[in-house]
Write a protein that holds these residues in place. Structure first.
Motif, PDB file in Angstrom:
ATOM      1  N   ALA A 148      27.459  60.193  88.801  1.00 51.03           N
ATOM      2  CA  ALA A 148      26.004  60.051  88.750  1.00 51.03           C
ATOM      3  C   ALA A 148      25.455  59.156  89.863  1.00 51.03           C
ATOM      4  O   ALA A 148      24.510  59.532  90.562  1.00 51.03           O
ATOM      5  CB  ALA A 148      25.581  59.511  87.379  1.00 51.03           C
ATOM      6  N   ALA A 149      26.001  57.958  90.027  1.00 51.98           N
ATOM      7  CA  ALA A 149      25.453  57.028  91.020  1.00 51.98           C
ATOM      8  C   ALA A 149      25.677  57.526  92.436  1.00 51.98           C
ATOM      9  O   ALA A 149      24.808  57.373  93.308  1.00 51.98           O
ATOM     10  CB  ALA A 149      26.069  55.642  90.843  1.00 51.98           C
ATOM     11  N   ALA A 150      26.831  58.137  92.696  1.00 52.37           N
ATOM     12  CA  ALA A 150      27.113  58.673  94.036  1.00 52.37           C
ATOM     13  C   ALA A 150      26.124  59.785  94.375  1.00 52.37           C
ATOM     14  O   ALA A 150      25.590  59.846  95.489  1.00 52.37           O
ATOM     15  CB  ALA A 150      28.547  59.184  94.114  1.00 52.37           C
ATOM     16  N   ALA A 151      25.862  60.672  93.404  1.00 49.83           N
ATOM     17  CA  ALA A 151      24.885  61.743  93.626  1.00 49.83           C
ATOM     18  C   ALA A 151      23.488  61.163  93.808  1.00 49.83           C
ATOM     19  O   ALA A 151      22.726  61.592  94.685  1.00 49.83           O
ATOM     20  CB  ALA A 151      24.909  62.722  92.457  1.00 49.83           C
ATOM     21  N   GLY A 152      23.151  60.174  92.999  1.00 50.50           N
ATOM     22  CA  GLY A 152      21.835  59.548  93.108  1.00 50.50           C
ATOM     23  C   GLY A 152      21.612  58.841  94.431  1.00 50.50           C
ATOM     24  O   GLY A 152      20.492  58.813  94.943  1.00 50.50           O
ATOM     25  N   ALA A 153      22.681  58.267  94.985  1.00 47.82           N
ATOM     26  CA  ALA A 153      22.563  57.614  96.289  1.00 47.82           C
ATOM     27  C   ALA A 153      22.175  58.632  97.359  1.00 47.82           C
ATOM     28  O   ALA A 153      21.339  58.361  98.230  1.00 47.82           O
ATOM     29  CB  ALA A 153      23.876  56.936  96.647  1.00 47.82           C
ATOM     30  N   CYS A 154      22.773  59.821  97.295  1.00 49.08           N
ATOM     31  CA  CYS A 154      22.403  60.903  98.230  1.00 49.08           C
ATOM     32  C   CYS A 154      20.956  61.325  98.032  1.00 49.08           C
ATOM     33  O   CYS A 154      20.192  61.441  98.990  1.00 49.08           O
ATOM     34  CB  CYS A 154      23.324  62.109  98.049  1.00 49.08           C
ATOM     35  SG  CYS A 154      24.981  61.924  98.717  1.00 49.08           S
TER      36      CYS A 154
ATOM     37  N   VAL B  78      27.320  61.740 102.352  1.00 53.33           N
ATOM     38  CA  VAL B  78      28.265  61.496 101.275  1.00 53.33           C
ATOM     39  C   VAL B  78      27.804  60.242 100.530  1.00 53.33           C
ATOM     40  O   VAL B  78      27.559  59.195 101.134  1.00 53.33           O
ATOM     41  CB  VAL B  78      29.716  61.337 101.790  1.00 53.33           C
ATOM     42  CG1 VAL B  78      29.866  60.189 102.783  1.00 53.33           C
ATOM     43  CG2 VAL B  78      30.670  61.127 100.599  1.00 53.33           C
ATOM     44  N   GLY B  79      27.614  60.384  99.240  1.00 50.60           N
ATOM     45  CA  GLY B  79      27.272  59.244  98.411  1.00 50.60           C
ATOM     46  C   GLY B  79      28.538  58.583  97.909  1.00 50.60           C
ATOM     47  O   GLY B  79      29.450  59.261  97.427  1.00 50.60           O
ATOM     48  N   LEU B  80      28.623  57.271  98.037  1.00 52.31           N
ATOM     49  CA  LEU B  80      29.814  56.521  97.632  1.00 52.31           C
ATOM     50  C   LEU B  80      29.414  55.462  96.610  1.00 52.31           C
ATOM     51  O   LEU B  80      28.592  54.585  96.904  1.00 52.31           O
ATOM     52  CB  LEU B  80      30.465  55.850  98.847  1.00 52.31           C
ATOM     53  CG  LEU B  80      30.941  56.774  99.964  1.00 52.31           C
ATOM     54  CD1 LEU B  80      31.386  55.959 101.179  1.00 52.31           C
ATOM     55  CD2 LEU B  80      32.081  57.667  99.483  1.00 52.31           C
ATOM     56  N   ASP B  81      29.963  55.550  95.423  1.00 53.64           N
ATOM     57  CA  ASP B  81      29.712  54.570  94.371  1.00 53.64           C
ATOM     58  C   ASP B  81      30.944  53.682  94.261  1.00 53.64           C
ATOM     59  O   ASP B  81      31.994  54.114  93.785  1.00 53.64           O
ATOM     60  CB  ASP B  81      29.429  55.286  93.051  1.00 53.64           C
ATOM     61  CG  ASP B  81      29.239  54.319  91.885  1.00 53.64           C
ATOM     62  OD1 ASP B  81      28.865  53.159  92.139  1.00 53.64           O
ATOM     63  OD2 ASP B  81      29.463  54.736  90.735  1.00 53.64           O
ATOM     64  N   ILE B  82      30.818  52.443  94.719  1.00 46.56           N
ATOM     65  CA  ILE B  82      31.949  51.512  94.772  1.00 46.56           C
ATOM     66  C   ILE B  82      32.062  50.790  93.439  1.00 46.56           C
ATOM     67  O   ILE B  82      31.211  49.972  93.077  1.00 46.56           O
ATOM     68  CB  ILE B  82      31.765  50.484  95.914  1.00 46.56           C
ATOM     69  CG1 ILE B  82      31.381  51.182  97.219  1.00 46.56           C
ATOM     70  CG2 ILE B  82      33.023  49.654  96.073  1.00 46.56           C
ATOM     71  CD1 ILE B  82      32.393  52.181  97.718  1.00 46.56           C
ATOM     72  N   GLY B  83      33.110  51.088  92.665  1.00 43.27           N
ATOM     73  CA  GLY B  83      33.284  50.480  91.353  1.00 43.27           C
ATOM     74  C   GLY B  83      34.698  49.978  91.136  1.00 43.27           C
ATOM     75  O   GLY B  83      35.613  50.309  91.897  1.00 43.27           O
TER      76      GLY B  83
ATOM     77  N   GLY C 226      23.109  51.182  89.473  1.00 42.38           N
ATOM     78  CA  GLY C 226      22.249  51.529  88.351  1.00 42.38           C
ATOM     79  C   GLY C 226      20.968  52.213  88.784  1.00 42.38           C
ATOM     80  O   GLY C 226      20.477  53.139  88.120  1.00 42.38           O
ATOM     81  N   LEU C 227      20.408  51.795  89.927  1.00 41.88           N
ATOM     82  CA  LEU C 227      19.193  52.424  90.441  1.00 41.88           C
ATOM     83  C   LEU C 227      19.500  53.811  90.994  1.00 41.88           C
ATOM     84  O   LEU C 227      18.668  54.726  90.892  1.00 41.88           O
ATOM     85  CB  LEU C 227      18.560  51.548  91.522  1.00 41.88           C
ATOM     86  CG  LEU C 227      18.074  50.170  91.069  1.00 41.88           C
ATOM     87  CD1 LEU C 227      17.392  49.449  92.221  1.00 41.88           C
ATOM     88  CD2 LEU C 227      17.117  50.296  89.891  1.00 41.88           C
ATOM     89  N   ALA C 228      20.676  53.969  91.595  1.00 41.96           N
ATOM     90  CA  ALA C 228      21.069  55.284  92.093  1.00 41.96           C
ATOM     91  C   ALA C 228      21.218  56.270  90.935  1.00 41.96           C
ATOM     92  O   ALA C 228      20.797  57.430  91.018  1.00 41.96           O
ATOM     93  CB  ALA C 228      22.374  55.177  92.878  1.00 41.96           C
ATOM     94  N   THR C 229      21.815  55.817  89.838  1.00 41.46           N
ATOM     95  CA  THR C 229      21.924  56.671  88.647  1.00 41.46           C
ATOM     96  C   THR C 229      20.543  57.037  88.120  1.00 41.46           C
ATOM     97  O   THR C 229      20.295  58.182  87.727  1.00 41.46           O
ATOM     98  CB  THR C 229      22.726  55.959  87.548  1.00 41.46           C
ATOM     99  OG1 THR C 229      24.057  55.708  88.021  1.00 41.46           O
ATOM    100  CG2 THR C 229      22.810  56.795  86.281  1.00 41.46           C
TER     101      THR C 229
ATOM    102  N   VAL D 178      30.375  61.866  96.363  1.00 41.49           N
ATOM    103  CA  VAL D 178      29.706  63.165  96.273  1.00 41.49           C
ATOM    104  C   VAL D 178      29.118  63.477  97.643  1.00 41.49           C
ATOM    105  O   VAL D 178      28.335  62.688  98.182  1.00 41.49           O
ATOM    106  CB  VAL D 178      28.576  63.166  95.220  1.00 41.49           C
ATOM    107  CG1 VAL D 178      27.791  64.474  95.284  1.00 41.49           C
ATOM    108  CG2 VAL D 178      29.140  62.969  93.820  1.00 41.49           C
ATOM    109  N   ARG D 179      29.509  64.606  98.202  1.00 38.46           N
ATOM    110  CA  ARG D 179      28.935  65.033  99.481  1.00 38.46           C
ATOM    111  C   ARG D 179      27.851  66.069  99.215  1.00 38.46           C
ATOM    112  O   ARG D 179      28.060  67.021  98.475  1.00 38.46           O
ATOM    113  CB  ARG D 179      30.014  65.622 100.391  1.00 38.46           C
ATOM    114  CG  ARG D 179      29.504  65.992 101.779  1.00 38.46           C
ATOM    115  CD  ARG D 179      30.627  66.491 102.668  1.00 38.46           C
ATOM    116  NE  ARG D 179      30.155  66.818 104.008  1.00 38.46           N
ATOM    117  CZ  ARG D 179      30.938  67.261 104.990  1.00 38.46           C
ATOM    118  NH1 ARG D 179      32.245  67.422 104.778  1.00 38.46           N
ATOM    119  NH2 ARG D 179      30.432  67.553 106.171  1.00 38.46           N
TER     120      ARG D 179
END
Length: 340
Positions: free
Chosen positions: A327-333, A19-24, A163-166, A31-32
């Motif tokens: 976007a960032a949560a998906a990119g983290a995954c 699961v990607g977690l974007d903390i904002g 930003g890098l995950a995105t 996003v899982r």
């Protein structure tokens, strides 16, 4: 019978359920993803309330996820305004000697107060250059992951800058034709903006600015005397003239964009004619017109989901129209799968 090497390889297999977690500040985007026949597939998504601010002991309250988002591991992304990000070049191969110079190359005042990670972009041979993307997290910020997920599942697996995950998700979703052409991404986060230029799938420039959509929203609130929700609507639909507020916050940024673009075009002997925009300001017609007028490039709003495999019913109805926030949560995954 399996060999010892094969058995050890099984133990070292990377995660297949993340699961990607974007903390904002506006919410925790989740996003899982599961690896299905080697293909990352979105199986669930959601936007949760913002993470509560640290207590007097500077700790975060544990995060509780709904059952459908509870993967075995979590890839966490956060804006981390204090993080230092640099695209570095080293002559020849990037060996242990070059690695030992990372902290000095990043210009950190106190390297012991940071955790440093890097990713090899291109490996040099002979007279060629090695390009490395390096990130230094302040130690206090790096404690975010174990505080949010102290026990049970998901267990923290990785931590990176939003930003890098995105950017990871963007590069993953680019069609081959676009990837082989000079293009770039402007990602307007809540508190920071990331500007990246690539050619043939190789990152040539990356800059991050301490400017985000929150700065523009505050200006609109103050100038028009409206609340936050109304300001967000005004920025999105252009129902009021906010050109002065836009000029105030975008002009310094646009000057940096153009200087950076000109530098890359000269160095790489190319011409960048198209940029993608992500984040909340990418939905603002006024902001797009301002950027287009200043930079004279084709602009396209980028959305993360069309470039991904998405399972049926993975995106709940309440997220329709807000998919870009994932976007960032998906990119983290995607980044975690890639590294594994």
């Amino acid at each position: 019978m399996k060999s010892l090497k094969d058995m050890l390889a099984g133990f070292n297999r990377g995660p297949t359920d993340l699961v990607g977690l974007d903390i904002g500040s506006s919410g925790t985007k989740a996003v899982r993803m599961r690896l299905t026949s080697g293909v990352p597939t979105v199986v669930a998504a959601g936007i949760l309330p913002p993470v509560a601010a640290p207590t007097s002991e500077a700790t975060y309250a544990p995060l509780t996820l709904p059952l459908r988002l509870r993967a075995r591991y979590a890839a966490i992304a956060a804006s981390a305004p204090g993080a230092v990000i640099k695209l570095l070049s080293f002559p020849g191969a990037f060996d242990e000697r070059a690695e030992s110079k990372l902290a000095d190359s990043m210009g950190l005042d106190d390297p012991k107060g940071y955790r440093i990670g890097y990713k090899m972009l291109t490996e040099g041979h002979g007279r060629g250059e090695s390009r490395v993307l390096a990130v230094a997290w302040q130690e206090a910020q790096a404690c975010l992951a174990p505080q949010l997920l102290p026990t049970g599942i998901p267990a923290p697996y990785s931590l990176e800058v939003s930003g890098l995950a995105t950017l990871t998700a963007f590069l993953h979703s680019l069609p081959e034709k676009e990837r082989n052409s000079p293009t770039g991404l402007i990602d307007f986060g809540e508190n920071t903006t990331t500007y990246a230029l690539q050619n043939r799938g190789v990152l040539f420039l990356l800059r991050r600015f301490n400017f985000g959509s929150n700065m523009l929203l505050e200006k609109v609130q103050n100038s028009l005397g409206v609340d936050r929700e109304t300001a967000q609507g005004i920025v999105s639909d252009g129902s009021f003239d906010i050109s002065q507020s836009l000029n105030d916050v975008l002009d310094p940024l646009l000057k940096q964009f153009m200087v950076s673009r000109d530098f890359v075009e000269r160095r790489e002997n190319c011409r960048i004619t198209k940029l993608y925009m992500a984040g909340s300001l990418a939905r603002s017609r006024d902001a797009a017109e301002e950027i287009h007028a200043a930079m004279d490039v084709e602009l396209e709003t980028w959305n993360v989901l069309p470039g991904l495999t998405v399972a049926r019913d993975a995106i709940p109805a309440e997220l329709q129209g807000q998919e870009w926030r994932l976007a960032a949560a998906a990119g983290a995954c995607l980044g975690a799968f890639e590294e594994a």
